[in-house]
Design an enzyme around this catalytic site. Structure first.
Site, PDB file in Angstrom:
ATOM      1  N   TYR A   1     -15.275  -3.732   9.431  1.00 28.14           N
ATOM      2  CA  TYR A   1     -13.943  -3.097   9.414  1.00 28.14           C
ATOM      3  C   TYR A   1     -13.233  -3.372  10.741  1.00 28.14           C
ATOM      4  O   TYR A   1     -12.065  -3.779  10.760  1.00 28.14           O
ATOM      5  CB  TYR A   1     -14.046  -1.588   9.151  1.00 28.14           C
TER       6      TYR A   1
ATOM      7  N   GLY B   1       0.832  -1.212   0.000  1.00 28.74           N
ATOM      8  CA  GLY B   1       0.000   0.000   0.000  1.00 28.74           C
ATOM      9  C   GLY B   1       0.859   1.252   0.000  1.00 28.74           C
ATOM     10  O   GLY B   1       0.542   2.239   0.674  1.00 28.74           O
ATOM     11  N   ALA B   2       1.932   1.224  -0.797  1.00 25.83           N
ATOM     12  CA  ALA B   2       2.960   2.276  -0.695  1.00 25.83           C
ATOM     13  C   ALA B   2       2.633   3.544  -1.473  1.00 25.83           C
ATOM     14  O   ALA B   2       3.359   4.520  -1.368  1.00 25.83           O
ATOM     15  CB  ALA B   2       4.310   1.719  -1.163  1.00 25.83           C
ATOM     16  N   THR B   3       1.555   3.545  -2.242  1.00 25.41           N
ATOM     17  CA  THR B   3       1.329   4.707  -3.116  1.00 25.41           C
ATOM     18  C   THR B   3       0.449   5.788  -2.491  1.00 25.41           C
ATOM     19  O   THR B   3       0.232   6.826  -3.115  1.00 25.41           O
ATOM     20  CB  THR B   3       0.700   4.278  -4.465  1.00 25.41           C
TER      21      THR B   3
HETATM   22  C1  8X3 Z   1      -8.851   4.097  11.111  1.00 25.37           C
HETATM   23  C2  8X3 Z   1      -9.397   4.575  12.384  1.00 25.37           C
HETATM   24  O1  8X3 Z   1     -11.519   5.086  13.760  1.00 25.37           O
HETATM   25  O2  8X3 Z   1     -11.625   5.478  11.376  1.00 25.37           O
HETATM   26  O3  8X3 Z   1      -8.507   2.765  11.135  1.00 25.37           O
HETATM   27  O4  8X3 Z   1     -11.613   3.251  12.220  1.00 25.37           O
HETATM   28  S1  8X3 Z   1     -11.103   4.587  12.410  1.00 25.37           S
END
Ligand code: 8X3
Length: 249
Positions: free
Chosen positions: A150, A8-10
């Site tokens: 996420y 993910g270097a870009t």
């Molecule tokens: C990024 C932080 O709080 O937007 O990973 O999930 S948050």
């Protein structure tokens, strides 16, 4: 001089880390999906250090293995792996979440990290030397409303980091995580699928971390003496106290 592979270097934290390490005695293997951005980065940083680039989609396990195993001999010995590639897709309650978003987060943040690590760990094991830094998140420490998948992907990174440290301990391989909170990158723009007004609002009314702040910590971690391992480091901007508490103007 260390040879460092960054995924993910870009953009974002990966880009800031590449720029900082180029000035700090590191040779760089820069990985990403965007051929043009990789070429531009290589042009920019080549005056400072040796740079090579690997173009692959981290979800493609064969491409990941082929590209890493095919590195030219002068870049083939990887001292440091920085598993940075990752992003969020969507911010929806679990009951209305999008399957494509879920696939993307699990495939990139979790499985992609595993594919790259799988390609790099054997050589570190053989040499009994190496350092892996996984870029986690405060979302890997705490679940927030609508963060569901996420946060799940980043909790997985947290667990996998610990698992790597346990299993790779006999081989003297250092493993650690850097877990940033709110960092002003294109993170929210990706999460909100290009809605820049909505993305901008995430970082308004306070000073978030900058990608360079995280890069500073990564440089600190990888420049410690061989007997020191920064195992798990969480960082937030001063205005942030938790995933849901941010002191805004
Ligand atoms: C990024 C932080 O709080 O937007 O990973 O999930 S948050």
């Amino acid at each position: 001089m260390k040879t460092v592979l960054i995924t993910g270097a870009t953009s974002g934290i990966g880009l800031a880390t590449a720029q900082l390490l180029a000035k700090n005695n590191c040779r760089l293997i820069l990985c990403g999906r965007n051929t043009e951005k990789l070429a531009e980065l290589q042009r920019d940083l080549s005056s400072k250090t040796d740079v090579t680039t690997l173009e692959f989609d981290i979800r493609d396990k064969k491409a990941v293995a082929d590209k890493i195993n095919g590195l030219a001999s002068d870049f083939a010995t990887i001292d440091v792996l920085i598993n940075n590639a990752g992003n969020a897709h969507g911010l929806d309650p679990i009951q209305t979440g999008d399957l494509e978003d879920w696939d993307a987060m699990m495939d990139i943040n979790v499985k992609g990290l595993l594919y790259v690590s799988h390609a790099v760990i054997p050589q570190m094991q053989e040499r009994e030397s190496g350092h892996i830094i996984n870029i986690g998140s405060t979302a890997g420490k705490e679940v927030y409303p609508k963060g569901n998948v996420y946060c799940g992907s980043k909790h997985a990174v947290d667990a996998i980091t610990t698992g790597m440290r346990l299993d790779l301990n006999p081989f003297k391989i250092r493993v650690g995580a850097v877990n940033p909170g709110l960092v002003h990158t294109n993170f929210s723009e990706v999460r909100f699928k290009g809605d820049s007004d909505r993305a901008d609002k995430v970082y308004q009314g306070f000073q978030p971390l900058l990608p360079q702040d995280v890069a500073d910590v990564i440089l600190f971690a990888i420049s410690r003496p061989a007997h020191v391992n920064i195992a798990d480091l969480t960082m937030m901007c001063t205005a942030q106290a938790s995933s849901t508490i941010v002191n805004k103007d």
